[in-house]
Design a protein around this motif. Structure first.
Motif, mmCIF file in Angstrom:
data_model
loop_
_atom_site.group_PDB
_atom_site.id
_atom_site.type_symbol
_atom_site.label_atom_id
_atom_site.label_comp_id
_atom_site.label_asym_id
_atom_site.label_seq_id
_atom_site.Cartn_x
_atom_site.Cartn_y
_atom_site.Cartn_z
ATOM 1 N N ALA A 177 0.843 -1.191 0.000
ATOM 2 C CA ALA A 177 0.000 0.000 0.000
ATOM 3 C C ALA A 177 0.882 1.246 0.000
ATOM 4 O O ALA A 177 2.027 1.202 0.459
ATOM 5 C CB ALA A 177 -0.899 -0.009 1.225
ATOM 6 N N PRO A 178 0.371 2.362 -0.494
ATOM 7 C CA PRO A 178 1.171 3.591 -0.529
ATOM 8 C C PRO A 178 1.432 4.190 0.853
ATOM 9 O O PRO A 178 2.303 5.027 1.015
ATOM 10 C CB PRO A 178 0.332 4.545 -1.381
ATOM 11 C CG PRO A 178 -1.043 3.986 -1.342
ATOM 12 C CD PRO A 178 -0.920 2.524 -1.150
ATOM 13 N N VAL A 179 0.663 3.758 1.835
ATOM 14 C CA VAL A 179 0.860 4.215 3.207
ATOM 15 C C VAL A 179 0.655 3.011 4.113
ATOM 16 O O VAL A 179 -0.140 2.121 3.816
ATOM 17 C CB VAL A 179 -0.106 5.370 3.567
ATOM 18 C CG1 VAL A 179 -1.547 4.899 3.589
ATOM 19 C CG2 VAL A 179 0.240 6.009 4.889
ATOM 20 N N GLN A 180 1.396 2.990 5.211
ATOM 21 C CA GLN A 180 1.286 1.858 6.119
ATOM 22 C C GLN A 180 0.308 2.203 7.238
ATOM 23 O O GLN A 180 0.408 3.253 7.857
ATOM 24 C CB GLN A 180 2.657 1.527 6.693
ATOM 25 C CG GLN A 180 2.730 0.163 7.297
ATOM 26 C CD GLN A 180 4.153 -0.249 7.621
ATOM 27 O OE1 GLN A 180 5.076 0.544 7.539
ATOM 28 N NE2 GLN A 180 4.317 -1.499 7.988
ATOM 29 N N VAL A 181 -0.641 1.301 7.476
ATOM 30 C CA VAL A 181 -1.618 1.457 8.544
ATOM 31 C C VAL A 181 -1.364 0.332 9.536
ATOM 32 O O VAL A 181 -1.221 -0.825 9.146
ATOM 33 C CB VAL A 181 -3.059 1.389 7.990
ATOM 34 C CG1 VAL A 181 -4.064 1.660 9.079
ATOM 35 C CG2 VAL A 181 -3.235 2.379 6.847
ATOM 36 N N PHE A 182 -1.325 0.659 10.805
ATOM 37 C CA PHE A 182 -0.907 -0.297 11.815
ATOM 38 C C PHE A 182 -2.079 -0.899 12.569
ATOM 39 O O PHE A 182 -3.204 -0.445 12.456
ATOM 40 C CB PHE A 182 0.068 0.373 12.797
ATOM 41 C CG PHE A 182 1.316 0.855 12.131
ATOM 42 C CD1 PHE A 182 2.345 -0.026 11.861
ATOM 43 C CD2 PHE A 182 1.457 2.172 11.744
ATOM 44 C CE1 PHE A 182 3.503 0.407 11.233
ATOM 45 C CE2 PHE A 182 2.606 2.618 11.113
ATOM 46 C CZ PHE A 182 3.632 1.731 10.858
ATOM 47 N N GLY A 183 -1.795 -1.907 13.344
ATOM 48 C CA GLY A 183 -2.790 -2.558 14.170
ATOM 49 C C GLY A 183 -3.479 -3.693 13.432
ATOM 50 O O GLY A 183 -3.189 -3.985 12.272
ATOM 51 N N ILE A 184 -4.394 -4.331 14.124
ATOM 52 C CA ILE A 184 -5.147 -5.434 13.537
ATOM 53 C C ILE A 184 -5.950 -4.936 12.338
ATOM 54 O O ILE A 184 -5.999 -5.583 11.290
ATOM 55 C CB ILE A 184 -6.074 -6.064 14.599
ATOM 56 C CG1 ILE A 184 -5.225 -6.754 15.663
ATOM 57 C CG2 ILE A 184 -7.048 -7.038 13.971
ATOM 58 C CD1 ILE A 184 -5.996 -7.158 16.900
ATOM 59 N N GLU A 185 -6.548 -3.764 12.489
ATOM 60 C CA GLU A 185 -7.327 -3.198 11.391
ATOM 61 C C GLU A 185 -6.458 -2.969 10.168
ATOM 62 O O GLU A 185 -6.878 -3.203 9.038
ATOM 63 C CB GLU A 185 -7.986 -1.872 11.828
ATOM 64 C CG GLU A 185 -9.001 -2.012 12.924
ATOM 65 C CD GLU A 185 -8.414 -1.880 14.328
ATOM 66 O OE1 GLU A 185 -7.162 -1.965 14.476
ATOM 67 O OE2 GLU A 185 -9.200 -1.719 15.270
#
Length: 164
Positions: free
Chosen positions: A25-33
């Protein structure tokens, strides 16, 4: 000797996976979600249906927010996983939802993560906004901005983004 075997196993294990299997992805999103959102983004991008998935996820989120009892139903431990998957799967088929969404929701129900669906939708929206080049910005002002100040602010933000 053990170190050589471990290195050989690592070498062969890495040769089975290729970079084209998972689309970053162009940006990293953290956590389970973030994990679920990244997996869904990768699968949707491979299919070429990321925009459709985003639209359908937003309509799903709208249904969760507006239909009374749906959010509670998803979090009820009394209802079996199979019951939840069957009822939602039927509703998704009837609504014409993409099978990727049905698979993700089924997996989340299996893993007892159905309470995190809204977070996954938000994380997926963040990824899609980054893909489109959108950047969120919050400006706080003591007074309403004049048209001249607003244009100046837009220009400054535009130059900041071009510098990146």
């Amino acid at each position: 000797m053990a170190a050589r075997i471990a290195a050989a196993v690592r070498c062969h294990a890495r040769s089975f996976s290729t970079a084209s299997e998972f689309i970053r992805a162009p940006v990293q999103v953290f956590g389970i979600e973030g994990r679920y959102a990244h997996a869904l983004y990768s699968a949707a991008t491979k299919q070429g249906s990321a925009d459709v998935i985003e639209e359908q996820l937003n309509s799903l989120q709208g249904a969760i927010d507006s239909v009374s009892g749906l959010k509670e139903y998803l979090s009820l431990p009394v209802c079996s996983r199979e019951e939840k998957k069957a009822s939602l799967g039927g509703a998704f088929e009837e609504a014409g939802m993409d099978p990727l969404i049905n698979n993700m929701i089924s997996t989340m129900i299996d893993n007892k993560r159905s309470t995190k669906i809204s977070g996954v939708v938000g994380a997926f929206n963040t990824i899609m906004a980054a893909q489109r080049g959108e950047v969120s910005c919050k400006v706080t002002s003591a007074q309403p901005l004049s048209d001249e100040n607003l244009e100046s602010l837009k220009g400054a933000l535009g130059q900041f983004l071009k510098a990146k």
